[in-house]
Enzyme design. Sequence first.
Site, PDB file in Angstrom:
ATOM      1  N   GLU A   1      -3.926   0.406  -9.125  1.00 50.43           N
ATOM      2  CA  GLU A   1      -2.809   1.320  -9.400  1.00 50.43           C
ATOM      3  C   GLU A   1      -1.637   0.479  -9.890  1.00 50.43           C
ATOM      4  O   GLU A   1      -1.218  -0.462  -9.198  1.00 50.43           O
ATOM      5  CB  GLU A   1      -2.412   2.086  -8.140  1.00 50.43           C
ATOM      6  CG  GLU A   1      -3.383   3.192  -7.776  1.00 50.43           C
ATOM      7  CD  GLU A   1      -2.955   3.969  -6.526  1.00 50.43           C
ATOM      8  OE1 GLU A   1      -3.137   5.190  -6.493  1.00 50.43           O
ATOM      9  OE2 GLU A   1      -2.450   3.342  -5.568  1.00 50.43           O
TER      10      GLU A   1
ATOM     11  N   ASN B   1      -3.526   6.585  -1.775  1.00 47.67           N
ATOM     12  CA  ASN B   1      -3.292   6.575  -0.329  1.00 47.67           C
ATOM     13  C   ASN B   1      -2.466   7.772   0.131  1.00 47.67           C
ATOM     14  O   ASN B   1      -2.608   8.240   1.256  1.00 47.67           O
ATOM     15  CB  ASN B   1      -2.598   5.272   0.085  1.00 47.67           C
ATOM     16  CG  ASN B   1      -3.589   4.120   0.209  1.00 47.67           C
ATOM     17  OD1 ASN B   1      -4.802   4.330   0.166  1.00 47.67           O
ATOM     18  ND2 ASN B   1      -3.086   2.909   0.339  1.00 47.67           N
TER      19      ASN B   1
ATOM     20  N   HIS C   1      -1.248  -2.342  -7.094  1.00 42.00           N
ATOM     21  CA  HIS C   1      -1.950  -2.003  -5.860  1.00 42.00           C
ATOM     22  C   HIS C   1      -3.448  -2.177  -6.040  1.00 42.00           C
ATOM     23  O   HIS C   1      -4.117  -1.342  -6.651  1.00 42.00           O
ATOM     24  CB  HIS C   1      -1.605  -0.567  -5.448  1.00 42.00           C
ATOM     25  CG  HIS C   1      -2.205  -0.171  -4.150  1.00 42.00           C
ATOM     26  ND1 HIS C   1      -2.672   1.088  -3.888  1.00 42.00           N
ATOM     27  CD2 HIS C   1      -2.453  -0.890  -3.026  1.00 42.00           C
ATOM     28  CE1 HIS C   1      -3.173   1.136  -2.665  1.00 42.00           C
ATOM     29  NE2 HIS C   1      -3.053  -0.054  -2.125  1.00 42.00           N
TER      30      HIS C   1
ATOM     31  N   SER D   1       0.831  -1.208   0.000  1.00 42.09           N
ATOM     32  CA  SER D   1       0.000   0.000   0.000  1.00 42.09           C
ATOM     33  C   SER D   1       0.864   1.257   0.000  1.00 42.09           C
ATOM     34  O   SER D   1       0.434   2.299  -0.487  1.00 42.09           O
ATOM     35  CB  SER D   1      -0.871   0.051   1.253  1.00 42.09           C
ATOM     36  OG  SER D   1      -1.592  -1.119   1.413  1.00 42.09           O
TER      37      SER D   1
HETATM   38  P1  NAI Z   1      -3.184  -9.980   5.925  1.00 45.07           P
HETATM   39  O1  NAI Z   1      -2.504  -9.862   7.233  1.00 45.07           O
HETATM   40  O2  NAI Z   1      -4.642 -10.208   5.880  1.00 45.07           O
HETATM   41  O3  NAI Z   1      -2.493 -11.133   5.067  1.00 45.07           O
HETATM   42  C1  NAI Z   1      -1.125 -11.295   4.920  1.00 45.07           C
HETATM   43  C2  NAI Z   1      -0.897 -12.759   4.631  1.00 45.07           C
HETATM   44  O4  NAI Z   1       0.443 -12.925   4.238  1.00 45.07           O
HETATM   45  C3  NAI Z   1      -1.113 -13.665   5.843  1.00 45.07           C
HETATM   46  O5  NAI Z   1      -2.057 -14.666   5.498  1.00 45.07           O
HETATM   47  C4  NAI Z   1       0.268 -14.242   6.105  1.00 45.07           C
HETATM   48  O6  NAI Z   1       0.198 -15.584   6.572  1.00 45.07           O
HETATM   49  C5  NAI Z   1       0.903 -14.164   4.755  1.00 45.07           C
HETATM   50  N1  NAI Z   1       2.359 -14.123   4.803  1.00 45.07           N
HETATM   51  C6  NAI Z   1       3.145 -13.386   5.598  1.00 45.07           C
HETATM   52  N2  NAI Z   1       4.440 -13.618   5.309  1.00 45.07           N
HETATM   53  C7  NAI Z   1       4.467 -14.529   4.332  1.00 45.07           C
HETATM   54  C8  NAI Z   1       5.496 -15.149   3.608  1.00 45.07           C
HETATM   55  N3  NAI Z   1       6.760 -14.887   3.892  1.00 45.07           N
HETATM   56  N4  NAI Z   1       5.170 -16.040   2.660  1.00 45.07           N
HETATM   57  C9  NAI Z   1       3.895 -16.304   2.389  1.00 45.07           C
HETATM   58  N5  NAI Z   1       2.860 -15.727   3.030  1.00 45.07           N
HETATM   59  C10 NAI Z   1       3.153 -14.856   3.988  1.00 45.07           C
HETATM   60  O7  NAI Z   1      -2.780  -8.653   5.135  1.00 45.07           O
HETATM   61  P2  NAI Z   1      -3.547  -7.956   3.939  1.00 45.07           P
HETATM   62  O8  NAI Z   1      -4.516  -6.960   4.470  1.00 45.07           O
HETATM   63  O9  NAI Z   1      -4.011  -8.986   2.998  1.00 45.07           O
HETATM   64  O10 NAI Z   1      -2.369  -7.108   3.273  1.00 45.07           O
HETATM   65  C11 NAI Z   1      -1.409  -7.704   2.446  1.00 45.07           C
HETATM   66  C12 NAI Z   1      -0.710  -6.629   1.662  1.00 45.07           C
HETATM   67  O11 NAI Z   1      -1.671  -5.922   0.888  1.00 45.07           O
HETATM   68  C13 NAI Z   1      -0.023  -5.566   2.502  1.00 45.07           C
HETATM   69  O12 NAI Z   1       1.159  -5.157   1.838  1.00 45.07           O
HETATM   70  C14 NAI Z   1      -1.010  -4.433   2.537  1.00 45.07           C
HETATM   71  O13 NAI Z   1      -0.428  -3.176   2.750  1.00 45.07           O
HETATM   72  C15 NAI Z   1      -1.590  -4.529   1.149  1.00 45.07           C
HETATM   73  N6  NAI Z   1      -2.913  -3.955   0.982  1.00 45.07           N
HETATM   74  C16 NAI Z   1      -3.862  -4.110   1.933  1.00 45.07           C
HETATM   75  C17 NAI Z   1      -5.127  -3.566   1.748  1.00 45.07           C
HETATM   76  C18 NAI Z   1      -6.213  -3.769   2.757  1.00 45.07           C
HETATM   77  O14 NAI Z   1      -7.212  -3.047   2.709  1.00 45.07           O
HETATM   78  N7  NAI Z   1      -6.085  -4.728   3.655  1.00 45.07           N
HETATM   79  C19 NAI Z   1      -5.454  -2.776   0.530  1.00 45.07           C
HETATM   80  C20 NAI Z   1      -4.396  -2.740  -0.445  1.00 45.07           C
HETATM   81  C21 NAI Z   1      -3.170  -3.290  -0.192  1.00 45.07           C
END
Ligand code: NAI
Length: 706
Positions: free
Chosen positions: A450, A488, A438, A417
């Site tokens: 994005e 953002n 993104h 993000s």
């Molecule tokens: P989340 O915490 O729901 O999911 C992250 C996942 O990544 C977890 O299931 C975790 O087990 C997995 N993970 C962590 N390290 C890992 C690795 N080394 N290998 C494989 N899997 C691994 O987080 P979320 O919300 O899905 O965010 C993920 C990314 O997306 C972040 O960079 C965030 O900034 C970005 N993002 C989030 C948004 C949102 O609204 N939640 C919107 C747009 C982007």
Amino acid sequence: MTDHTNAGAAHARRDEDILVITIDHPPVNALSADVRRDLSAAVDAAQSDPLVRAILLVGAGKNFIAGADIREFGKPPKAPILPDVCNQIEASQKPVVAVLHGAALGGGLEIALAAHYRIALASAKLGLPEVNLGLLPGAGGTQRTPRLIGAAAALDLMLSGKHLSADAALKAGLVDTIGEGSDALSAGLTYTRQLLAQGAAPRRSRDATAALADRAAALAEAAAAGEHVAKTLRGLYSPAKIVEAVRAAIEQPFDEGLRTERALFLQCLDSPQRAGLVHAFFAERETTKIPELKEGKARRLDSVGVVGGGTMGAGIAVSVLDAGLPVVMVEQDDAALERGRARITQVYDLLVKKGRISADERDARLARFTGATSYDALDNADLIIEAVFEDMDVKLGVFAQLDRVAKPGAVLATNTSYLDVDRIATATRGPADVLGLHFFSPANIMKLLEVVVGAHTAPDTVATGFELARRLRKTAVRAGVCDGFIGNRILAVHRQAADMMMEDGASPYDIDAAVRGFGYPMGPYQMADLAGGDIGWATRKRRAATRDPAVRYVQIPDCLCERGWFGQKTGRGFYLYPDGARLGTQDPEVLAIIDDERTRARVTPRAFTQEDIQRRYLAAMINEAANVLHQGIALRPSDVDVVFLSGYGFPRYHGGPMHYADSVGLGSVLADIRACAKEDPAFWKPSPLLVQLVESGRNFASLNAA
Ligand code: NAI
Ligand code: 3HC
């Protein structure tokens, strides 16, 4: 066939006793002044030509006619105007047949409704989508459609702007028959010959009476539509006018109804909403005009890998599966992988439950999904999207693994993000293959993507990102690398302006109400509660070290997070959500915390009107957007508009923040910023671009055109 008139935007040729008028105005046969002129001349000439017994209207290329030429709106009208051309067609003494294929939309459908007979091919999409442009069908559509298919069906078509398939149009009574094959000309000629053989005479929609025979019932349908508009389409100008025009179709003789329609159409045409919605239409079509797409072609894109099966990873996987591509998901361990798989299955189960897809379709989509806990499973993916925790070290580790396993030429994308895409790319040996993609949450629903172009990203990598967006039916906007990219980054600033107003005296509920009053579906604090306060909190902590100490830092959101009040998911945030309620109620404890913070910050609270709140909120947004443009993070103002329209709920009828700024005047926005700067000069710094534009008497639109 014999040449009849000179080839022009609409040209006529005789095929035995049928005059074929072809509308030939690429790309979509929009009804420009030239088309109207040629069409009108050809219909006119046919009337006195003894060799012509019938007229066939056909579109060249993929479409019949996509409607009025939207680029002409707002300019002085050129004769013949479209309603007159439609009336002229309807008045023809010789039968007129329209053969519909591809888009038969807006004014295009109105031409067809003025014709005496209609045949549609399977490719046809019929609709009256003027409402999406802040208009109403203004070439007889509001008068002829109800006469043909009844008030309720006509209102549904015009208020929703939806497209009907050929079958649905036949069922509704908009067309007479369905043609075989895909050749519009030959299907049209065959049908016209059949009609001539049957001795068919002109049959005018204006004279159709059956569908509106029960006047009381039709008026009741119009009244029901009026109530629906008042309840669900609040703030929109043209829907109520559409209902009014249909009421005229029921109550007034045809010609008087046409005059009413024209008056209402002109009111819509003059409205700022029409300008905003038309701007949005073109802005969305501009986003793909980027230098990289001229320099590079998309790479092969047959399989996608996703790393991380959390909120975003699962949503991205669903979006890709929906597009028919296979997905391999890699998670840290079996338990996390199962959670990822469950998230995906849950989305599809819900779609089946709601009747949106069949169980077989769900199974087919899920069959394209594979899960793994080893990165090796990604060795065949053409594009891999990382969606792991928002932590630079974790992302660097993931990209080092991807560099190891990915096949040569695979595109590596991060869904970060805020983080620096160029730094993430340093974990690989091929930064040319790395970019940011993104997505927005929920990724399978939100339209915006994005495409973040790093310092070393190759043009064909960028082209592959845009190609993915096209396949996923998303709107891709090119962004440069900075903290938060386009959306953002700007959001952080106007959210900060909102927080400052909150500390200065406005409650979060006042602010949300004012932002909704501007047309947003929800305010910033409702949004924060929905997204989860912890996300913003983590970002604020990460940025703490680099924060400008001169800029006031409002601690209220942190105070709530410290209590574990993260919003809906924890039952309380800025609002209370008792028993899992989705709509929050005001929380007196939050107001008490805000009061304490005001005391701590030695702020004497003052009153803010709705207008004060809206002006500050928008001024902060516009100012930071100008910075984003100035630094080349966004290529053009209309790209910023698209980001806000498709990713952040900015009301579409305002056209986006840049278009809105132009419409109120940049001088007025700059004056607001300077007034605020008297209180908080460190935060309210006028953007150099905004100042330049005001000083040179230009607006943001002038940069779009550049
Ligand atoms: P989340 O915490 O729901 O999911 C992250 C996942 O990544 C977890 O299931 C975790 O087990 C997995 N993970 C962590 N390290 C890992 C690795 N080394 N290998 C494989 N899997 C691994 O987080 P979320 O919300 O899905 O965010 C993920 C990314 O997306 C972040 O960079 C965030 O900034 C970005 N993002 C989030 C948004 C949102 O609204 N939640 C919107 C747009 C982007
Ligand atoms: N007028 C002018 N230009 C138009 C146009 C129109 N009605 N419709 C499309 N275009 C242009 C687009 O801007 C684009 O131009 P570009 O290549 O320079 O960017 C080009 O045609 C191709 O359009 P798309 O990229 O959208 O092509 P698609 O194949 O994806 O979609 C379409 C084709 C379904 C026809 C879609 O363009 C569309 O929905 N067009 C608008 C239809 C519409 O709203 N019609 C009603 C107009 S208002 C009216 O008719 C008023 C009347 O009642 C008086």
